[in-house]
Design an enzyme around this catalytic site. Structure first.
Site, short mmCIF file in Angstrom:
data_model
loop_
_atom_site.label_atom_id
_atom_site.label_comp_id
_atom_site.label_asym_id
_atom_site.label_seq_id
_atom_site.Cartn_x
_atom_site.Cartn_y
_atom_site.Cartn_z
N HIS B 152 0.85 -1.21 0.00
CA HIS B 152 0.00 0.00 0.00
C HIS B 152 0.88 1.26 0.00
O HIS B 152 0.71 2.16 -0.84
CB HIS B 152 -0.90 -0.01 1.24
CG HIS B 152 -1.75 1.22 1.39
ND1 HIS B 152 -3.08 1.25 1.06
CD2 HIS B 152 -1.45 2.46 1.84
CE1 HIS B 152 -3.57 2.47 1.33
NE2 HIS B 152 -2.59 3.22 1.80
N GLU B 153 1.81 1.32 0.92
CA GLU B 153 2.63 2.54 1.04
C GLU B 153 3.54 2.72 -0.18
O GLU B 153 3.76 3.84 -0.64
CB GLU B 153 3.46 2.50 2.33
CG GLU B 153 2.64 2.37 3.61
CD GLU B 153 1.60 3.47 3.80
OE1 GLU B 153 1.80 4.59 3.24
OE2 GLU B 153 0.57 3.21 4.44
N HIS B 156 1.69 4.44 -2.73
CA HIS B 156 1.66 5.91 -2.54
C HIS B 156 2.94 6.54 -3.09
O HIS B 156 2.89 7.52 -3.83
CB HIS B 156 1.56 6.25 -1.05
CG HIS B 156 0.17 6.18 -0.51
ND1 HIS B 156 -0.93 6.68 -1.17
CD2 HIS B 156 -0.31 5.64 0.64
CE1 HIS B 156 -2.02 6.47 -0.44
NE2 HIS B 156 -1.68 5.83 0.65
N HIS B 162 -5.27 7.22 -2.39
CA HIS B 162 -6.20 6.23 -1.84
C HIS B 162 -7.28 5.96 -2.88
O HIS B 162 -7.69 6.85 -3.61
CB HIS B 162 -6.82 6.74 -0.54
CG HIS B 162 -5.87 6.59 0.62
ND1 HIS B 162 -5.85 7.46 1.68
CD2 HIS B 162 -4.91 5.67 0.85
CE1 HIS B 162 -4.92 7.07 2.54
NE2 HIS B 162 -4.33 5.98 2.06
#
Lengths: 136, 437
Positions: B152-153, B156, B162
């Site tokens: 997930h990170e 980013h 998101h």
């Protein structure tokens, strides 16, 4: 290092601080502000001449929120936005379902971001005029 | 600083003007409409687990294993490649990861202790994990999956925002990891909208036939599709429109006895009398033992493999660009430059008309739309029941029997206009050689 005494470090686990939970509209407002649903300088002020009670009365119908809460329209719209993107019933009311969603483990990156088109265009123009600009 | 810069009385320099512009033009972007931004303009990115940011709960090997896997998962679905770099100066490291609690690693955003916020990422490439959280390694008990959070990170840092879609790895809230989470189709398209699709030529493509016996003694024939590029290969799952999770794999790992640098061609001669698989590389070829999943060491006459192509297939000399076997006429079609050599497997000799020009044997359906020569792969697909000729990022589909039944004017073995490989077979991406298993 984390303080521990036993050989297997098992006692190191118990001094972990717990995150502050979202419990009321104040903590909810900080949550909405932190993750971009309420923009900086956008903090909900109680409109001049409106008393806290009358404001909450207007919003009391249909909501299950206790009388003490003092949401204003910006807080409500931010709450609705959070509820919408989280797939919750969009009530604009800080209810238990919303509270649970706010307390879920989550990523710290804000959900809302500011759009920087005009700035990006200016940057791009500048980038063209200065070929040494590196992009990261 | 931002405000101060904007109210600066001196004539604003370029930096101040930007900050002022940033302030004036800020408008909140609807969370669900933003698609992200291309954070990196290069495709090979260096990452490092910071020495001052080790987890106090997981071993360093565990942390590195998980981060290596997380980066590989993004590399398997995008043109990006990642390599761990523990030597270069810090300013050369593109993505820096570390664990911390409360005020940590010089970061402006404190962590809040166990619960709620577990990590965050900064668009300049810093990823921080809250060491008060109980992060777990894959398949071990409850807690927060470090792998899922890391993927997930990293999303980013690569520029993804998101994404509020169930099934997306970029959802802001953590969902306990179902057995083996993977980056789904939509998230793949999101990252590819920023960095492009995976392209590249292939060494060969083939459907490998396997025979299995059911509990009732029946023989069931199955096939798997494989794409090979140099020393790597992918199993392609046609029904799922993607490669097998975890691919590519080294050729040596899956195809025992083949050269580690890969092969030029694959041929499966399959008729009533013969069932033989051959791999070709340079001037040599091997016969492959599908039953025991390894190359034969020698042929039926005791001659050892690899053998010279010119000996095994008189009239054909290696190296060949590619080849395939056509069951309709029981000929192997060897492609070399702009020519094609038709080899009769029953008579064990070159067809009298060979060699011919590829354009002659496989005419273009649309004049001028033809690979001409120097093919990468000739692939008979059991899924599509026709042959595909691949060259670079393009493929030409051969007119099939069904096509000709619909339109008799189509020439036999005609080539339909070219299309892009990645529009037919999706997300076949390289990973950095350092992350090969």
């Amino acid at each position: 290092e984390k303080v521990f005494h036993s050989r297997d470090h098992s006692d190191a686990m118990n001094d972990i601080r717990q995150a502050e939970l979202i419990t009321d509209t104040d903590t909810a407002q900080r949550f909405l502000s932190k993750y971009g649903f309420i923009r900086d300088g956008d903090d909900p002020q109680i409109p001049a001449g409106q008393t806290e009670v009358s404001l909450s009365l207007d919003l009391q119908e249909g909501g299950s929120v206790s009388r003490s809460s003092s949401p204003d329209l910006r807080f409500i719209s931010a709450l609705k936005e959070f509820q919408r993107v989280s797939g919750l019933p969009v009530s604009g009311v800080f209810d238990d379902v919303t509270k649970a969603a706010m307390n879920k483990p989550r990523c710290g990156v804000p959900d809302q971001d500011e759009e920087l088109e005009s700035a990006e265009q200016e940057l791009n123009e500048t980038a063209e005029s200065n070929s040494t600009t590196t992009h990261n | 600083h931002t405000h101060a810069a904007a109210n600066n009385t001196e004539p604003p320099g370029r930096k101040q003007r930007h900050l002022a512009a940033l302030l004036r033009s800020r408008r909140r972007r609807d969370a669900s409409e933003w698609k992200g931004h291309m954070a990196f303009s290069k495709s090979l990115l260096k990452w490092r687990l910071m020495g001052e940011g080790y987890s106090s709960q997981l071993s360093i090997d565990e942390q590195k294993y998980i981060f290596r896997l997380a980066f590989r998962m993004w590399s398997e679905v995008s043109p990006l490649q990642f390599v761990e770099d523990v030597d270069s100066p810090l300013e050369d490291i593109d993505i820096r990861l570390g664990f911390g609690t409360g005020r940590h690693l010089g970061c402006s955003q404190r962590f809040d202790g166990a619960g709620r916020e577990f990590a965050h990422a900064w668009f300049l490439g810093d990823i921080h994990f809250d060491d008060d959280e109980h992060f777990t390694v894959p398949n071990t008990g409850s807690g927060i999956s470090l792998l899922k959070v890391a993927v997930h990170e990293i999303g980013h840092v690569l520029g993804l925002p998101h994404i509020y879609r169930s099934g997306s790895i970029m959802q802001p809230s953590y969902l306990p990891q179902d057995a083996g989470f993977e980056i789904d189709w939509m998230d793949r398209k999101s990252i590819q909208s920023l960095y492009g699709e995976c392209k590249g030529r292939f060494s060969t493509v083939f459907d490998w036939i396997r025979k299995e016996q059911t509990a009732y003694g029946e023989v069931v024939v199955r096939f798997n599709t494989y794409f090979m590029r140099d020393g790597w290969y992918w199993l392609y799952e046609n029904r799922n429109n993607r490669t097998r999770y975890g691919d590519p794999v080294a050729v040596q790992v899956g195809w025992h006895g083949l050269p580690s640098s890969g092969v030029d061609a694959y041929v499966h001669v399959w008729n009533r009398k013969t069932d033989a698989v051959y791999f070709f590389k340079g001037v040599q070829y091997w016969r492959y033992d599908s039953e025991n999943d390894q190359v034969f060491t020698e042929d039926s006459d005791g001659r050892s493999y690899p053998r010279l192509i010119s000996e095994g297939f008189p009239g054909v000399s290696g190296p060949v660009d590619t080849a395939y076997y056509d069951r309709r006429d029981a000929h192997i079609y060897f492609f070399k430059g702009s020519q094609v050599f038709r080899f009769d497997v029953r008579m064990h000799r070159l067809a009298s008309s060979s060699p011919q020009k590829i354009t002659e044997v496989f005419p273009a359906v649309v004049p001028g739309n033809h690979p001409l020569g120097n093919l990468d792969a000739a692939y008979f697909s059991y899924s599509h029941n026709t042959v595909f000729l691949l060259k670079g990022s393009w493929f030409w589909r051969m007119v099939s029997g069904r096509d000709r039944r619909r339109s008799a004017s189509l020439p036999p073995n005609g080539l339909m206009p070219r299309r892009e490989v990645e529009q037919q077979w999706f997300d076949i991406c390289d990973v950095h050689s350092s992350s090969l298993r």
